[in-house]
Design a protein around this motif. Sequence first.
Motif, PDB file in Angstrom:
ATOM      1  N   LEU A   1      -5.085  -8.800  -1.325  1.00  0.00           N
ATOM      2  CA  LEU A   1      -4.980  -7.401  -0.894  1.00  0.00           C
ATOM      3  C   LEU A   1      -6.364  -6.753  -0.932  1.00  0.00           C
ATOM      4  O   LEU A   1      -7.104  -6.878  -1.911  1.00  0.00           O
ATOM      5  CB  LEU A   1      -4.023  -6.649  -1.816  1.00  0.00           C
ATOM      6  CG  LEU A   1      -3.666  -5.220  -1.403  1.00  0.00           C
ATOM      7  CD1 LEU A   1      -2.822  -5.226  -0.132  1.00  0.00           C
ATOM      8  CD2 LEU A   1      -2.913  -4.513  -2.529  1.00  0.00           C
ATOM      9  N   THR A   2      -6.722  -6.060   0.130  1.00  0.00           N
ATOM     10  CA  THR A   2      -8.031  -5.420   0.224  1.00  0.00           C
ATOM     11  C   THR A   2      -7.870  -3.913   0.378  1.00  0.00           C
ATOM     12  O   THR A   2      -6.777  -3.407   0.663  1.00  0.00           O
ATOM     13  CB  THR A   2      -8.819  -5.959   1.428  1.00  0.00           C
ATOM     14  OG1 THR A   2      -8.114  -5.615   2.650  1.00  0.00           O
ATOM     15  CG2 THR A   2      -8.960  -7.474   1.344  1.00  0.00           C
ATOM     16  N   ALA A   3      -8.971  -3.212   0.190  1.00  0.00           N
ATOM     17  CA  ALA A   3      -8.957  -1.761   0.383  1.00  0.00           C
ATOM     18  C   ALA A   3      -8.618  -1.407   1.825  1.00  0.00           C
ATOM     19  O   ALA A   3      -7.955  -0.394   2.094  1.00  0.00           O
ATOM     20  CB  ALA A   3     -10.307  -1.167  -0.016  1.00  0.00           C
ATOM     21  N   LYS A   4      -9.051  -2.244   2.766  1.00  0.00           N
ATOM     22  CA  LYS A   4      -8.724  -2.004   4.170  1.00  0.00           C
ATOM     23  C   LYS A   4      -7.220  -2.102   4.397  1.00  0.00           C
ATOM     24  O   LYS A   4      -6.653  -1.312   5.170  1.00  0.00           O
ATOM     25  CB  LYS A   4      -9.468  -3.014   5.055  1.00  0.00           C
ATOM     26  CG  LYS A   4      -9.262  -2.797   6.537  1.00  0.00           C
ATOM     27  CD  LYS A   4     -10.072  -3.791   7.361  1.00  0.00           C
ATOM     28  CE  LYS A   4      -9.861  -3.558   8.850  1.00  0.00           C
ATOM     29  NZ  LYS A   4     -10.639  -4.534   9.653  1.00  0.00           N
ATOM     30  N   ASP A   5      -6.552  -3.070   3.752  1.00  0.00           N
ATOM     31  CA  ASP A   5      -5.101  -3.187   3.876  1.00  0.00           C
ATOM     32  C   ASP A   5      -4.409  -1.925   3.358  1.00  0.00           C
ATOM     33  O   ASP A   5      -3.468  -1.411   3.981  1.00  0.00           O
ATOM     34  CB  ASP A   5      -4.592  -4.401   3.091  1.00  0.00           C
ATOM     35  CG  ASP A   5      -5.104  -5.712   3.659  1.00  0.00           C
ATOM     36  OD1 ASP A   5      -5.349  -5.764   4.886  1.00  0.00           O
ATOM     37  OD2 ASP A   5      -5.256  -6.676   2.889  1.00  0.00           O
TER      38      ASP A   5
END
Length: 432
Positions: free
Chosen positions: A120-124
Amino acid sequence: MTTPSISRRTRANSDGTVYQRKDGRWEAVGYVLAPGNTRKRVRVYGVTRNDALVKLTEKVAASNRGLPVVTAQGSLAAFLTYWLENVAVHHLRENTHTRYTAVARLYLIPGLGRKKLAKLTAKDVRTGLNELRTACQCCARGLDAGRDQPQCCAVGKCCHKRLSAPTLAYVHSVLKSALEHAVREEEIPRNVARNVRTGTPRPRRFEPLTTREARMFLAATSSHRLQALFELALRTGLRKGELLGLRWEDLDHGSGTASIRRTLQRTRTGGLTTLPTKTVSSERRIVLPAPCLLSLRAHRKQQAQEKEKAGAGWVDSRHVFTRPDGHPIEPATLTRHFKALLRRAHLRQIRFHDLRHSTTTLLLEQGVELVVIKELLGHAHIGVTATVYAHVRLRLQRDAIHLLGRTLGKPSEATTNPDDGDDPPLCAAPVR
């Protein structure tokens, strides 16, 4: 003299091993930091030798910075379920846990649940929140399709029902709390939700009672059975649950004070339940106004008469405010009494909680210091008091500026006595 060339397969100690597999891919193997301050062997793969070496170098560099290797293999949905059922349930109030569960079920799991927790990324997170911000909830959650008579997307006419800014901020807050626990359990190295900014939502607008309306309200309560409760609510700013959870042993008529120790709420599993106060700061001791002491004495005599009339049917709950048979009062029942009282007094309809806002607004307009109001309301931080009632402070500033303008105007326009230099600054002057 020429320097002998070093083989590209030569690696220094602890740098790991890089070799080509039978399937043509390159594999790099090395040791990195794992949870529990241990070392773990990891494998990474790449199309070329350089690709595999770069991936291994990144993991080793993160390990050297003290970041443990990611161990989470499941999805975000699985972790949210685990967190809600095994962690949050033991640390949150039941009603708060119910709201967290609803947020995860309605918004987080449908949008981000399939994402791997480790990837999980900040963009997600930002993309998921943006979809919630722009998507019609009737369409996204299938609400319209489930209606007997579709009114929105199912008939090709979208109602454009969006999540409000406070709701979106609440969804973001729940996700941050869950991922923060994942960091504490060393499932992931960092909380990516903290890198996403949703903006500070505007505080909810409320319409407190004016001085004239407050007097009309108090006059209308004079003949009501719960006069002491309504008068206490307006004069002290106690929350609904705090009023209903008040017991006779909490009152000290000798010193004229009340100890706020508990709140009465209806929960999904426990029904009407006595719980601790909202926060540690909410457990406090407040001074009771003289009119409240008088109305409480009258209320106790009335309760004694009701107890005698009920006889064996009386239930001794020890609460100050009860039903005629002694049972605690339901919060929803108190709301109905309050709405009926407003109609009887020909006042506009407001929430019961707006009585608390009315108390604070009237105190601010009388020049009471913010720190005193914070202690009376039981706020955890004075910043909460300052933020919620910022519009009141702005109005007081405007009145103060106008007062200063009249003072600095022409002598013929001044309405106050000349300043002899010994008076305090004008910031302490009363306002209209």
